[in-house]
Design a protein around this motif. Structure first.
Motif, short mmCIF file in Angstrom:
data_model
loop_
_atom_site.label_atom_id
_atom_site.label_comp_id
_atom_site.label_asym_id
_atom_site.label_seq_id
_atom_site.Cartn_x
_atom_site.Cartn_y
_atom_site.Cartn_z
N LYS A 1 0.85 -1.20 0.00
CA LYS A 1 0.00 0.00 0.00
C LYS A 1 0.88 1.25 0.00
O LYS A 1 2.01 1.23 0.48
N THR A 2 0.32 2.34 -0.51
CA THR A 2 1.12 3.54 -0.73
C THR A 2 0.38 4.78 -0.24
O THR A 2 -0.82 4.92 -0.49
N LEU A 3 1.11 5.67 0.44
CA LEU A 3 0.56 6.98 0.79
C LEU A 3 1.10 8.00 -0.21
O LEU A 3 2.30 8.02 -0.48
N GLY B 1 -7.67 2.41 -13.18
CA GLY B 1 -8.24 1.31 -12.39
C GLY B 1 -7.45 1.00 -11.12
O GLY B 1 -7.44 -0.13 -10.65
N ILE B 2 -6.76 2.00 -10.60
CA ILE B 2 -6.03 1.78 -9.33
C ILE B 2 -6.92 2.23 -8.19
O ILE B 2 -7.34 3.40 -8.14
N THR C 1 -11.62 -4.72 -4.13
CA THR C 1 -12.31 -3.58 -3.51
C THR C 1 -11.43 -2.81 -2.54
O THR C 1 -11.79 -1.73 -2.07
N ASN C 2 -10.30 -3.37 -2.21
CA ASN C 2 -9.45 -2.78 -1.16
C ASN C 2 -8.52 -1.70 -1.75
O ASN C 2 -7.73 -2.00 -2.65
N PRO C 3 -8.59 -0.45 -1.26
CA PRO C 3 -7.73 0.59 -1.85
C PRO C 3 -6.25 0.34 -1.57
O PRO C 3 -5.87 0.01 -0.45
N ARG C 4 -5.45 0.52 -2.60
CA ARG C 4 -3.98 0.33 -2.44
C ARG C 4 -3.27 1.64 -2.21
O ARG C 4 -2.09 1.69 -1.91
N VAL C 5 -4.01 2.73 -2.45
CA VAL C 5 -3.38 4.06 -2.37
C VAL C 5 -4.22 4.96 -1.49
O VAL C 5 -5.46 4.91 -1.57
#
Ligand SMILES: Nc1ncnc2c1ncn2[C@@H]1O[C@H](COP(=O)(O)OP(=O)(O)OP(=O)(O)O)[C@@H](O)[C@H]1O
Length: 918
Positions: free
Chosen positions: A745-747, A767-768, A800-804
């Motif tokens: 995951k990224t901030l 699509g990210i 469905t889980n946000p990576r960013v």
């Protein structure tokens, strides 16, 4: 007793010879709270406080009063207009609030009207003393007068009688000090400081370095780290005792065991909730109180090592302190373990601990309770927003009540909130003021550095809360100057009388400013007494780091501006350089509009869509062309007005600097009809001199200014209509995001929320999955976002889980735990590397399992690379802060800050070295 008490009450206090009482007594909350309420101010406003004169006089009528004073003791001089014999009377009152006598009638007559008009403040330091049991009629005293530098000349004409050959400053013995202060080995050299404003004796080198460092503390939190590290360097935290039976897995209270440094903090906190006065002569002081023996009568009395004031009555001790551990060391769990460890204690006025924190941290407390505390072991309630319709009794039946600073401020009684009854406000009507209805067992201010401004409403409100035990958690107890600590002390009600603003000022701040080494030692002793601090670099007794964290790597990612953007960038750069040169040679307009040009350049480094076309139109307009008619806000259409409000809210959300004072955030954000934002006081003052907008020279008047209504300065909804735009930085960012493992995951941090809107549009297109976090989001939304993001990616939720997470740099970082992320992107570098460090600390903290990677996107051949140089230079300054005697950048007053900012501008635009400046 405190300074605020009446002489009548003071006169009733027991005199020498009465019982000393028990050695352990704890103060109650009712004894405090005489703060006057002023307006809330965000910026540190230096008090008008110049030394005018010190003269020797007497305290007379000593035989009629009971107050005892020691040599060099600081005493309070108070007007007593109700005195039936002399309406000009000035009382002399000792630290315990007991009257010692009066200032001679003739002297009082000359001071009274100046004191009544609040033109001067008057302080006394005893030269004589009456501890010897002999009958005294008068005692010598040095009286010092302070006031605003602006009035000095006029007032000094009134005080010409006082200007005689100056007496020697009442410095105690020249040699090493008498009082042993604390177990830190620090010694007080006689008194805390001369406090006279007269030149002081040469100081020892080490302390001089410390003091120089203090004067240079700026808003950069790394300065704060350095100063805190220096102030606590004598204290060996590795040997602090561990709590003998901490809450944990074994006793079933916690799902997680405390780490050793947390067990040490727990024990330290428990002992500071139960302070015990020294039982014998010669034992180390506790909250500065030592036990002394009166050689003549063989009886013992108490002596305050900070104020040198003696008293027979047993001193009252405060309960609590400051947990100043660095970011991510687990202060939350430490506080929860304290609540659990002291849960069984009976006879409390309430069982509840009130946690007060910024809104952005509320959900962290809730989560940590869920994550670490075993089910049913702590009951908790979040008192905020619609959840405020509960009775005081219900609140006090919980173990933990979590609320926000704003809620506390909105419920504070009228006398605390500056005369405007908060209960009249819309928000306060929701509640019945339950927070102030009864004393709490314990109150805890999390991210407590927000209480550093004693004039802010939330500081006054927190200080007014009634509680048996009071704690502040903050990694940066000193941010701007040691006066921050004074404000925290007032909130904690610790180490009386230093917890009173005027004592703190007289005993510490003024002598520190005068370079008095004894005051530096007193500050160190104070810190040792009330504060525990460890950092990620702290080692345990075995020499190992107290927390083991995965490694962290930093990468600079260079990006090239595309051709179009480069052309625009160069156009703005050339104009900025020209205008700056003009400003240097004293041309019209000064540097006021250069900051806004700089902001535009920074925005161009991100993407050109952030800069409106109207800006370029203005830039290209020939100076002779009129800049347009002024337009009164009242004659605008609703649409135009809303457009301006929207723009201003965006400026506020992006924490733009004011281009008149160069400081951020804007104080009372205000926008002109031409769309440029300023602090209201700055533009108001500007209009006295010039009727053109400082940025575009458009004609303006006070009628063409629009200020942001308080309630609307909060949340700025992300712009869902923003489009995917051409941006070298977004392209680069996406390239990496697409390369990262699906589980990573990224901030993504940017100072410009509007840039994050464009990033969002591109991520959608590619699509990210992402989510957004903004510090000003409503509580529930914020909680939801964090919870969703903290969910690790699994095979099941990958779709469905946000990576960013897109997050605003300045408002989004404080107090968040985002350890599911292991990559951090910093899209736009700025002056304060500490703000970036805080952002990185959201990820690089306990709970992080993976190595952390930090990517800094830098637009090549732009001011961004120079910003990095400035950051590096600033950090070097911090490192040297205690070794240098020169005046570096980042002074503590607004002029110094402005000067430093000006030098940085010069370095950015003209390429001169900031290093030369220091
Ligand atoms: N003993 C422990 N064992 C495992 N994890 C812990 C322990 N103590 C704390 N943590 C975790 O470490 C992380 C950091 O803790 P916490 O948020 O309390 O730090 P902090 O000192 O309050 O930081 P900040 O100053 O940034 O608010 C949290 O995720 C927390 O759950």
């Amino acid at each position: 007793m405190g300074l605020g008490e009446s002489s009548k009450d003071a006169g009733l206090a027991p005199s020498v010879g009465q019982g000393a009482g028990s050695a352990k007594r704890v103060r109650s909350d009712d004894q405090e709270g005489d703060e006057r309420i002023n307006r809330e101010v965000k910026e540190e406003t230096p008090e008008p406080d110049e030394h005018y004169v010190t003269f020797r006089s007497d305290v007379v009528g000593v035989q009629y009063y009971r107050g005892l004073v020691g040599k060099f003791e600081y005493v309070s001089l108070r007007r007593q207009p109700e005195n039936q014999y002399d309406s000009s009377a000035v009382q002399v009152v000792n630290t315990s609030g007991i009257q010692v006598g009066h200032i001679p009638r003739a002297v009082a007559a000359k001071l009274a009207f100046l004191m009544d008009g609040k033109v001067i403040s008057v302080e006394g330091r005893m030269v004589g003393q009456n501890l010897d049991g002999a009958k005294h009629f008068k005692l010598a005293i040095d009286v010092s007068i302070y006031g605003s530098p602006r009035h000095k000349e006029t007032v000094m004409q009134e005080l010409s009688w006082a200007v005689k050959p100056a007496p020697s400053p009442p410095t105690p013995s020249k040699g090493k000090g008498k009082g042993h202060v604390l177990g830190t080995g620090a010694e007080v050299h006689g008194s805390a400081g001369s406090g006279t404003g007269l030149p002081t004796a040469p100081v020892d080198e080490e302390m001089r370095r410390l003091l120089d460092g203090l004067k240079k503390i700026g808003e950069d939190e790394k300065h704060a780290d350095s100063i805190m590290d220096s102030l606590t360097s004598d204290i060996d935290v590795s040997k602090l005792p561990l709590h003998p039976s901490p809450p944990g897995i074994q006793d079933g209270t916690l799902k997680t065991d405390l780490l050793p440094h947390q067990c040490q903090a727990l024990q330290w906190m428990v002992s500071h909730e139960h302070p015990v006065l020294p039982s014998k002569v010669g034992e180390p002081p506790v909250q500065f109180w030592t036990r002394q023996e009166d050689k003549a009568t063989k009886s013992t009395y108490w002596l305050n090592a900070a104020t040198r004031s003696p008293q027979k009555e047993t001193p009252l001790l405060g309960r609590g302190g400051i947990v100043a551990d660095g970011m991510g060391l687990g202060k939350t769990l430490t506080v929860l373990s304290l609540i659990l460890a002291t849960k069984s204690a009976t006879k409390e006025p309430s069982k509840a601990t009130l946690i007060v924190c910024p809104l952005s941290v509320v959900s962290n407390w809730e989560k940590q309770i869920r994550d670490h505390v075993s089910l049913g072991k702590l009951s908790s309630y979040t008192y905020h927003g619609a959840n405020r319709e509960v009775t005081n009794a219900t609140l006090h039946s919980y173990d933990v009540v979590i609320t926000t600073y704003q809620t506390v401020a909105s419920e504070a009684p009228a006398e605390v909130s500056g005369g405007i009854a908060s209960s009249q406000t819309k928000k306060a009507k929701l509640s019945n003021g339950a927070l102030f209805a009864g004393p709490w067992k314990r109150i805890v201010a999390d991210e407590g550095h927000v209480l550093k401004n004693p004039r802010a409403k939330m500081t006054k409100a927190f200080a007014a809360l009634a509680a048996e035990r009071r704690w502040i958690c903050t990694g940066t107890p000193i941010v701007n100057s040691p006066s921050d600590l004074g404000s925290l002390l007032t909130c904690l009600r610790l180490c009386a009388p230093l917890d009173k603003t005027d004592y703190f000022k007289a005993l510490l701040l003024r002598p520190l400013r005068n370079g008095d080494p004894a005051a530096g030692k007193l500050l160190q002793a104070l810190v040792g007494q009330i504060l525990i601090r460890r950092t990620k670099d702290t080692k345990n007794a075995a020499g190992e780091p107290i927390v083991q964290l995965p490694p962290i790597e930093f990468f600079q990612v260079p990006v090239q501006l595309d051709e179009d953007t480069r052309l625009l960038y160069d156009e703005v750069l050339v104009t900025s350089q020209r205008r700056f040169q003009e400003a240097l040679s004293g041309g019209q307009g000064g540097t006021a509009n250069i900051l806004s040009l700089l902001t535009r350049m920074r925005q161009l480094c991100l993407c050109q869509e952030l800069v409106p076309q109207s800006f370029f139109d203005e830039l290209r307009r020939k100076p002779t062309e009129p800049a347009g008619e002024t337009m009164a806000i009242s004659s605008m259409s609703d649409e135009q007005r809303e457009g301006l409000v929207e723009k201003l809210r965006r400026y506020v959300a992006d924490e733009e600097d004011c281009s008149i004072c160069f400081l951020a955030p804007l104080r009372q954000p205000t926008i002109t009809d031409c769309g440029h934002s300023y602090c209201h006081p700055c533009i108001d003052e500007w209009l006295n001199r010039d009727l053109n907008c400082p940025q575009c020279r458009h004609a303006i008047t006070s009628a063409s200014l629009l200020s942001l209504p308080a309630e609307t300065s909060d949340f700025v909804e992300p712009d869902d209509n923003a489009s995917a735009v051409k941006s070298a930085k977004i392209t680069e960012l996406v390239k990496y995001l697409e390369l990262f493992d699906m589980g990573d995951k990224t901030l993504v941090f940017s100072q410009f929320t509007s840039f994050l809107d464009h990033v969002a549009a591109t991520l959608k297109q590619r699509g990210i999955l992402f989510c957004r976090f903004d510090g000003s989001m409503p509580g529930r939304k914020r909680e939801e976002v964090i919870q969703t993001f903290q969910n690790p990616v699994t095979e099941k939720n990958v779709a469905t889980n946000p990576r960013v997470m897109l997050i605003s740099l300045k408002s989004g970082a404080v107090g968040l735990n985002l350890t599911t992320a292991s990559n951090v992107f910093l899209c736009d570098p700025w002056w304060q590397s500490a703000i970036e460090a805080q952002a990185i600390d959201r990820v690089h903290r306990m709970g992080q399992k993976k190595p952390v990677r930090v990517f800094q996107l830098i637009a090549e051949d732009t001011i961004e690379s120079r910003v990095l140089e400035i950051q590096k230079h600033k950090d070097a300054l911090v490192a040297k802060a205690f070794e240098k005697t020169s005046k570096g950048s980042g002074g503590s007053n607004p002029q110094d800050k402005r000067r430093a900012r000006f030098d940085e501008l010069k370095a950015l635009l003209l390429g001169s070295s900031v290093a030369e400046k220091s």
